[in-house]
Design a protein around this motif. Structure first.
Motif, PDB file in Angstrom:
ATOM      1  N   ALA A 146       0.812  -1.216   0.000  1.00  0.00           N
ATOM      2  CA  ALA A 146       0.000   0.000   0.000  1.00  0.00           C
ATOM      3  C   ALA A 146       0.840   1.258   0.000  1.00  0.00           C
ATOM      4  CB  ALA A 146      -0.944  -0.004   1.212  1.00  0.00           C
ATOM      5  N   VAL A 147       1.924   1.279   0.773  1.00  0.00           N
ATOM      6  CA  VAL A 147       2.736   2.494   0.858  1.00  0.00           C
ATOM      7  C   VAL A 147       3.422   2.798  -0.479  1.00  0.00           C
ATOM      8  CG1 VAL A 147       4.677   3.597   2.014  1.00  0.00           C
ATOM      9  CG2 VAL A 147       3.026   2.276   3.337  1.00  0.00           C
ATOM     10  N   PRO A 148       4.100   1.825  -1.131  1.00  0.00           N
ATOM     11  CA  PRO A 148       4.657   2.131  -2.462  1.00  0.00           C
ATOM     12  C   PRO A 148       3.590   2.517  -3.475  1.00  0.00           C
ATOM     13  CG  PRO A 148       5.667   0.158  -1.565  1.00  0.00           C
ATOM     14  CD  PRO A 148       4.535   0.494  -0.661  1.00  0.00           C
ATOM     15  N   ALA A 149       2.418   1.868  -3.395  1.00  0.00           N
ATOM     16  CA  ALA A 149       1.350   2.227  -4.325  1.00  0.00           C
ATOM     17  C   ALA A 149       0.880   3.657  -4.103  1.00  0.00           C
ATOM     18  CB  ALA A 149       0.174   1.256  -4.167  1.00  0.00           C
ATOM     19  N   THR A 150       0.795   4.063  -2.849  1.00  0.00           N
ATOM     20  CA  THR A 150       0.382   5.437  -2.540  1.00  0.00           C
ATOM     21  C   THR A 150       1.381   6.445  -3.074  1.00  0.00           C
ATOM     22  OG1 THR A 150      -0.736   4.677  -0.537  1.00  0.00           O
ATOM     23  CG2 THR A 150      -0.207   7.015  -0.685  1.00  0.00           C
ATOM     24  N   ILE A 151       2.666   6.193  -2.833  1.00  0.00           N
ATOM     25  CA  ILE A 151       3.696   7.119  -3.305  1.00  0.00           C
ATOM     26  C   ILE A 151       3.730   7.152  -4.827  1.00  0.00           C
ATOM     27  CG2 ILE A 151       6.174   7.582  -3.300  1.00  0.00           C
ATOM     28  CD1 ILE A 151       6.285   6.297  -0.526  1.00  0.00           C
ATOM     29  N   GLY A 152       3.595   5.995  -5.449  1.00  0.00           N
ATOM     30  CA  GLY A 152       3.606   5.953  -6.906  1.00  0.00           C
ATOM     31  C   GLY A 152       2.422   6.679  -7.519  1.00  0.00           C
ATOM     32  N   MET A 153       1.250   6.559  -6.894  1.00  0.00           N
ATOM     33  CA  MET A 153       0.067   7.218  -7.431  1.00  0.00           C
ATOM     34  C   MET A 153       0.192   8.736  -7.389  1.00  0.00           C
ATOM     35  SD  MET A 153      -2.239   5.211  -8.656  1.00  0.00           S
ATOM     36  CE  MET A 153      -2.787   3.514  -8.642  1.00  0.00           C
ATOM     37  N   ARG A 201      -3.271  12.206 -13.570  1.00  0.00           N
ATOM     38  CA  ARG A 201      -4.596  11.974 -13.002  1.00  0.00           C
ATOM     39  C   ARG A 201      -5.391  10.958 -13.816  1.00  0.00           C
ATOM     40  NH1 ARG A 201      -7.928  17.125 -11.129  1.00  0.00           N
ATOM     41  NH2 ARG A 201      -6.054  17.156  -9.820  1.00  0.00           N
ATOM     42  N   SER A 202      -5.223  10.959 -15.130  1.00  0.00           N
ATOM     43  CA  SER A 202      -5.944   9.999 -15.964  1.00  0.00           C
ATOM     44  C   SER A 202      -5.511   8.573 -15.665  1.00  0.00           C
ATOM     45  CB  SER A 202      -5.712  10.315 -17.438  1.00  0.00           C
ATOM     46  OG  SER A 202      -4.325  10.290 -17.749  1.00  0.00           O
ATOM     47  N   ALA A 203      -4.199   8.362 -15.457  1.00  0.00           N
ATOM     48  CA  ALA A 203      -3.704   7.030 -15.122  1.00  0.00           C
ATOM     49  C   ALA A 203      -4.179   6.601 -13.742  1.00  0.00           C
ATOM     50  CB  ALA A 203      -2.183   7.001 -15.196  1.00  0.00           C
ATOM     51  N   VAL A 204      -4.198   7.537 -12.794  1.00  0.00           N
ATOM     52  CA  VAL A 204      -4.684   7.230 -11.449  1.00  0.00           C
ATOM     53  C   VAL A 204      -6.153   6.813 -11.491  1.00  0.00           C
ATOM     54  CG1 VAL A 204      -5.152   8.184  -9.161  1.00  0.00           C
ATOM     55  CG2 VAL A 204      -3.004   8.716 -10.318  1.00  0.00           C
ATOM     56  N   GLY A 205      -6.945   7.520 -12.296  1.00  0.00           N
ATOM     57  CA  GLY A 205      -8.358   7.188 -12.422  1.00  0.00           C
ATOM     58  C   GLY A 205      -8.600   5.823 -13.018  1.00  0.00           C
ATOM     59  N   THR A 206      -7.631   5.300 -13.765  1.00  0.00           N
ATOM     60  CA  THR A 206      -7.759   3.968 -14.350  1.00  0.00           C
ATOM     61  C   THR A 206      -7.282   2.881 -13.409  1.00  0.00           C
ATOM     62  OG1 THR A 206      -7.428   4.911 -16.561  1.00  0.00           O
ATOM     63  CG2 THR A 206      -7.121   2.529 -16.318  1.00  0.00           C
ATOM     64  N   ILE A 207      -6.173   3.126 -12.709  1.00  0.00           N
ATOM     65  CA  ILE A 207      -5.548   2.089 -11.880  1.00  0.00           C
ATOM     66  C   ILE A 207      -6.177   2.007 -10.498  1.00  0.00           C
ATOM     67  CG2 ILE A 207      -3.375   1.338 -10.849  1.00  0.00           C
ATOM     68  CD1 ILE A 207      -1.933   2.663 -13.163  1.00  0.00           C
ATOM     69  N   GLU A 208      -6.553   3.151  -9.928  1.00  0.00           N
ATOM     70  CA  GLU A 208      -7.043   3.155  -8.549  1.00  0.00           C
ATOM     71  C   GLU A 208      -8.282   2.292  -8.342  1.00  0.00           C
ATOM     72  OE1 GLU A 208      -6.800   6.493  -5.235  1.00  0.00           O
ATOM     73  OE2 GLU A 208      -8.418   6.892  -6.663  1.00  0.00           O
ATOM     74  N   PRO A 209      -9.263   2.296  -9.241  1.00  0.00           N
ATOM     75  CA  PRO A 209     -10.411   1.386  -9.033  1.00  0.00           C
ATOM     76  C   PRO A 209     -10.016  -0.078  -8.938  1.00  0.00           C
ATOM     77  CG  PRO A 209     -10.956   3.041 -10.663  1.00  0.00           C
ATOM     78  CD  PRO A 209      -9.501   3.179 -10.395  1.00  0.00           C
ATOM     79  N   LEU A 210      -8.945  -0.473  -9.641  1.00  0.00           N
ATOM     80  CA  LEU A 210      -8.487  -1.851  -9.545  1.00  0.00           C
ATOM     81  C   LEU A 210      -7.913  -2.151  -8.165  1.00  0.00           C
ATOM     82  CD1 LEU A 210      -6.736  -2.186 -13.040  1.00  0.00           C
ATOM     83  CD2 LEU A 210      -9.036  -2.941 -12.387  1.00  0.00           C
ATOM     84  N   LEU A 211      -7.205  -1.174  -7.585  1.00  0.00           N
ATOM     85  CA  LEU A 211      -6.652  -1.361  -6.247  1.00  0.00           C
ATOM     86  C   LEU A 211      -7.740  -1.421  -5.178  1.00  0.00           C
ATOM     87  CD1 LEU A 211      -3.584   1.082  -6.397  1.00  0.00           C
ATOM     88  CD2 LEU A 211      -3.557  -1.407  -6.620  1.00  0.00           C
ATOM     89  N   LEU A 212      -8.824  -0.689  -5.405  1.00  0.00           N
ATOM     90  CA  LEU A 212      -9.895  -0.629  -4.413  1.00  0.00           C
ATOM     91  C   LEU A 212     -10.989  -1.665  -4.659  1.00  0.00           C
ATOM     92  CD1 LEU A 212     -10.309   3.250  -4.126  1.00  0.00           C
ATOM     93  CD2 LEU A 212      -9.002   1.727  -2.636  1.00  0.00           C
ATOM     94  N   ALA A 213     -10.869  -2.434  -5.725  1.00  0.00           N
ATOM     95  CA  ALA A 213     -11.910  -3.407  -6.069  1.00  0.00           C
ATOM     96  C   ALA A 213     -12.184  -4.420  -4.956  1.00  0.00           C
ATOM     97  CB  ALA A 213     -11.535  -4.123  -7.369  1.00  0.00           C
ATOM     98  N   PRO A 214     -11.167  -4.929  -4.230  1.00  0.00           N
ATOM     99  CA  PRO A 214     -11.481  -5.891  -3.160  1.00  0.00           C
ATOM    100  C   PRO A 214     -12.402  -5.353  -2.074  1.00  0.00           C
ATOM    101  CG  PRO A 214      -9.157  -5.999  -3.713  1.00  0.00           C
ATOM    102  CD  PRO A 214      -9.712  -4.819  -4.446  1.00  0.00           C
TER     103      PRO A 214
END
Length: 273
Positions: free
Chosen positions: A93-100, A105-118
């Motif tokens: 989670a910490v590396p993902a947060t720093i990387g995001m 913003r467009s890439a974050v909007g695509t990847i973040e839903p996948l991280l929060l899907a669980p």
């Protein structure tokens, strides 16, 4: 001139609805906790409300290493799984947060839903699906498989808590550290991580509590030797309505309240001088 004073009747109706409905919601949330705590102090032989008398016998029985040996093993397994789940969530989670924070913003909007899907997927469905996949690739239910399942299901809680803090960070702080000659690792250790620490601690608390209380994922991914506390509590209720279940609930409630108070004290923003 027309009287523009506010009509008191709609205001009174609004307050009555808000406070009345809010009070009912609070009662609905707090009443089960109060009932569980009350039953844990009963002097009777079984779970019953209202309790018969007042006694600490069931807390003493719960702490007895002979009578409650199985419950102690289950509690230790749950604490171990929860601690490892927090550690695993930190690693991703910490590396993902720093990387995001460094992505568009467009890439974050695509990847973040996948991280929060669980967080959206029912954990019962995930537990069954994870068991099927694990058997397909040759893994059997075990402690480590349970930990990995908890990391997948509850790790996004830490990412969400840390990302909220990360969104409010000033990126010029890290840039200033780099400009002054600090390496990326020193900037990470001395600037980025201390600023993210409130979100990391809040996420760690959420992951720990959710993992400690989880039933669905542990039910499918834990082996017969890895008895966890929630499943043991269900077994005690099915076998004999053992009052030690209420005592376990009382201890868990106390631990959660203490954790909330400590988190509130530690994570509170500093008061202005």
């Amino acid at each position: 001139m027309p009287d523009r004073r506010e009509n008191p009747i709609p205001v009174m109706l609004y307050k009555a609805f808000v406070y009345g409905f809010g009070g009912l919601c609070v009662i609905y949330l707090v009443a089960p906790i109060v009932i569980a705590l009350t039953m844990s102090f009963t002097s009777g032989q079984t779970l019953k409300y209202p309790p018969q008398g007042f006694s600490l016998r069931w807390y003493a029985a719960l702490l007895d290493p002979v009578r409650s040996a199985t419950e102690h093993i289950a509690a230790w397994n749950s604490l171990k799984i929860a601690g490892l789940a927090v550690l695993g969530s930190l690693i991703f989670a910490v590396p993902a947060t720093i990387g995001m924070t460094r992505m568009k913003r467009s890439a974050v909007g695509t990847i973040e839903p996948l991280l929060l899907a669980p967080l959206v997927l029912p954990s019962l469905v995930y537990g069954l699906a994870a068991l099927i996949v694990a058997n397909f690739i040759g893994f059997k239910p075990s402690l480590w498989l349970t930990v990995s399942g908890h990391v997948v299901v509850f790790g996004p809680l830490m990412y969400r808590a840390a990302s909220v803090v990360a969104q409010g960070l000033n990126p010029s702080l890290a840039e200033a550290s780099t400009t002054m000659g600090a390496s990326w690792f020193m900037t990470l250790r001395r600037v980025t991580l201390p600023l993210l620490m409130p979100g990391i601690l809040a996420g760690a608390f959420l992951v720990f509590i959710q993992s400690l209380d989880n039933v669905s994922v542990s039910l499918f991914l834990a082996d017969a030797r890895t008895t966890v506390l929630p499943l043991r509590m269900f077994a005690l209720i099915e076998e004999s309505l053992d009052v030690r279940v209420a005592a376990i609930s009382g201890i868990l409630i106390a631990v959660t309240l203490v954790g909330l108070l400590v988190a509130r004290r530690v994570l509170a923003p500093p008061r202005p001088a």
